[in-house]
Enzyme design. Structure first.
Site, PDB file in Angstrom:
ATOM      1  CB  SER A  97      55.663  38.555  45.131  1.00  0.00           C
ATOM      2  OG  SER A  97      57.031  38.548  45.398  1.00  0.00           O
ATOM      3  CD  GLU A 129      47.520  39.142  43.726  1.00  0.00           C
ATOM      4  OE1 GLU A 129      46.989  40.183  44.136  1.00  0.00           O
ATOM      5  OE2 GLU A 129      48.745  39.058  43.486  1.00  0.00           O
TER       6      GLU A 129
END
Ligand code: NAI
Length: 519
Positions: free
Chosen positions: A123, A156
């Site tokens: 992340s 993403e």
């Protein structure tokens, strides 16, 4: 680009919170999945987590027993990394540590053929940095799922400097085939969501630190006027202040201390005192048994003023008039003195206007209208149940009460916040749009993907750029210019993209010329 076929096998490394969830997503689509963890107990816990999650879905009627057992049968576990050698796509979800992840990637390259796609669920670590030293850096990319992976829609797909575009497209198509909303992002700090979301927390913390209003009132306004599912303080308490503060600090440092991402001392104090939110029983709110969260500040009932008129065009706030009509409240319509004047409601003595990012006192002075009352942005003025106002220092009590009485007559709970620029929702949404615009301007993502990411990754009621379109690009830009002037801080500098669009009179989601004139 075609997605990976069902026959492709998927490897997942790390059977923790994210890895187990990602393995479940891939197995649900129909892939055979091989789950690896260095810790055999972790694998068992991961498989148990999946079995429990699937059983819940069966009990809710979302899955039948046969589907549940076939998903589980497609998930195999191993404690041998080389068993993953034949996989077509391997997604790692191990500890968030650059050195450890790099070591793992080196081992994987020694086992796998050059055609194996390697993805990381990191992340916060740069894909470019992770790929350094790899023999085939072009096959590494980010595949950033959100927690819980089987539930959250967003992935993403993050490309580093060396990532092959076709591979990114294939993984993007694969994520969509798995039922996800996939967006492309270049590897920059925070990718899309963890960057663009920063002002959601930061502005709330600043409003609180300035004493403009209190925690429950900000949360209430963000939900009742802004249409967000959770208030920023509730959400920070849920995420955990240690995690949320660490993400802010990491984005702040990664952008070379850009003041836009400045962390908050208020949040640091919570971390320092171990008030981490729900998980520790205390954050901004208390979570001990029998604790009752404080109520927002709502203004006392005031009478509806007798004389009401609307001067000019209320633009985005025009649905307030429809609301008034439906309540049987008669309002005179009057043309503006000059075409460029912002529209306003004359409610008794009050001149009631949408905030443009200036202090109410400043506007009252500049426009020579002491009885100025500003109202905040709402996602939907026709349905909103709460709305903030701010009152100029020069304003009479009578005018303040007239403004409140009018909004209350429409069925709106009014919260008066201190005279602060951009109130609560307008300021937050303008800054979210500004951050998204800068991400687009810097080539991190497209406008469409910025909005999809924020709606699917963190459940925003509207993408920030679509919201800027709705407010009006000029009005959003103007608000940011005024915030920057009000505070004298670089933090509020408008994105060059918004500035350009203000003058070219374009919008993010279509190219029609806007009605309003540039600021
Ligand atoms: P976790 O702590 O729940 O699970 C990590 C797993 O990796 C553990 O089972 C551990 O035994 C295993 N592991 C650690 N080092 C290993 C190695 N060298 N080889 C094999 N297995 C190893 O962590 P979590 O929360 O699942 O996070 C994993 C990754 O996903 C991190 O990169 C994190 O930043 C990212 N992420 C986490 C999210 C979250 O909300 N937890 C959301 C999105 C991404």
């Amino acid at each position: 680009m075609n997605p990976l076929s069902k026959e492709s096998s998927i490897g997942v490394i790390g059977a923790g919170t994210m890895g187990a969830g990602i393995a479940q997503v891939a197995a649900t689509f129909g892939h055979n999945v091989l789950l690896f963890d260095q810790n055999a107990d972790a694998i068992q816990r991961g498989l148990d987590q999946t079995a429990t999650g699937l059983a819940k879905q069966v009990s809710r009627g979302k899955l039948d027993e046969l589907q549940r057992s076939s998903i589980l049968s497609r998930m195999q576990a191993t404690t041998e990394l080389k068993a993953l050698a034949g996989c077509d796509l391997i997604i790692e979800a191990i500890v968030e540590d650059l050195t450890i992840k790099r070591e793992l990637l080196a081992q994987l390259e020694s086992h796998c053929t050059a055609s194996t796609i390697l993805a990381t669920n990191t992340s916060s670590i740069s894909i470019t940095a992770l790929s350094a030293g790899m023999t085939h850096p072009e096959r590494l990319l980010g595949m950033h799922f959100f927690n819980p992976a089987p539930v959250m829609k967003l992935v993403e797909v993050v490309s580093g400097i060396a990532t092959d575009t076709d591979i990114a497209e294939k993984v993007h198509a694969t994520a969509i085939a798995w039922g996800k909303k996939a967006v492309h992002a270049t590897s920059t700090p925070g990718f899309i969501v963890n960057r663009v979301a920063r002002p959601f927390y930061a502005e709330a913390l600043r409003i609180l630190e300035e004493g403009a209003t209190d925690i429950p009132t900000i949360d209430y306004l963000i939900k009742s006027a802004g249409g967000f599912r959770m208030g920023p303080f509730e959400l920070m308490d849920m995420i955990g202040h240690d995690v949320n503060y660490a993400v802010t600090c990491s984005v702040f440092e990664a952008y070379y201390r850009d003041p836009r991402f400045l962390p908050s001392l208020t949040q640091k104090a919570l971390v320092d005192s171990n008030r981490l939110g729900r998980k520790s029983g205390q954050g901004f709110y208390s979570y001990s048994e029998n604790s009752v969260h404080p109520s927002p500040s709502i203004c006392e009932q005031q009478p509806l003023p007798k004389k009401l008129s609307v001067v000019g065009n209320l633009s985005i706030a025009a649905p307030l008039l429809k609301r008034a009509q439906e309540q049987g409240i008669a309002i005179d319509q009057q043309p503006p003195a000059t075409a460029s004047d912002a529209g306003y409601i004359q409610a008794g003595n009050a001149r009631l206007m949408l905030t443009d990012g200036r202090f109410a006192s400043e506007r009252a002075s500049v426009e020579n209208q002491p009885d100025t009352v500003l109202f905040d942005l709402a996602l939907d003025y026709y349905h909103c149940s709460g709305l903030a106002i701010s009152v100029a220092g020069q304003c009479s009590d009578k005018a303040r009460n007239d403004a409140i009485g009018f909004l209350q007559a429409l069925g709106i709970n009014v919260s008066q916040v201190d005279d602060s620029p951009g109130l609560v929702v307008m300021r937050t949404v303008s800054m979210l749009a500004n951050e998204a615009a800068d991400a687009v301007n810097q080539g991190v993502c497209s406008a469409a993907d910025a909005d999809t990411a924020m709606q699917s990754g963190v459940n925003y009621p509207l993408g920030p750029l679509a919201w800027a379109d709705k407010i009006g690009i000029s009005a959003t830009f103007n608000c940011l210019m005024h915030l920057q002037q009000s505070y004298g801080e670089d933090r509020y500098r408008p994105s060059p993209l918004l500035r350009r669009m203000n003058f070219s009179r374009t919008q993010f989601h279509h190219t029609d010329v806007q009605e309003s004139s540039p600021a």
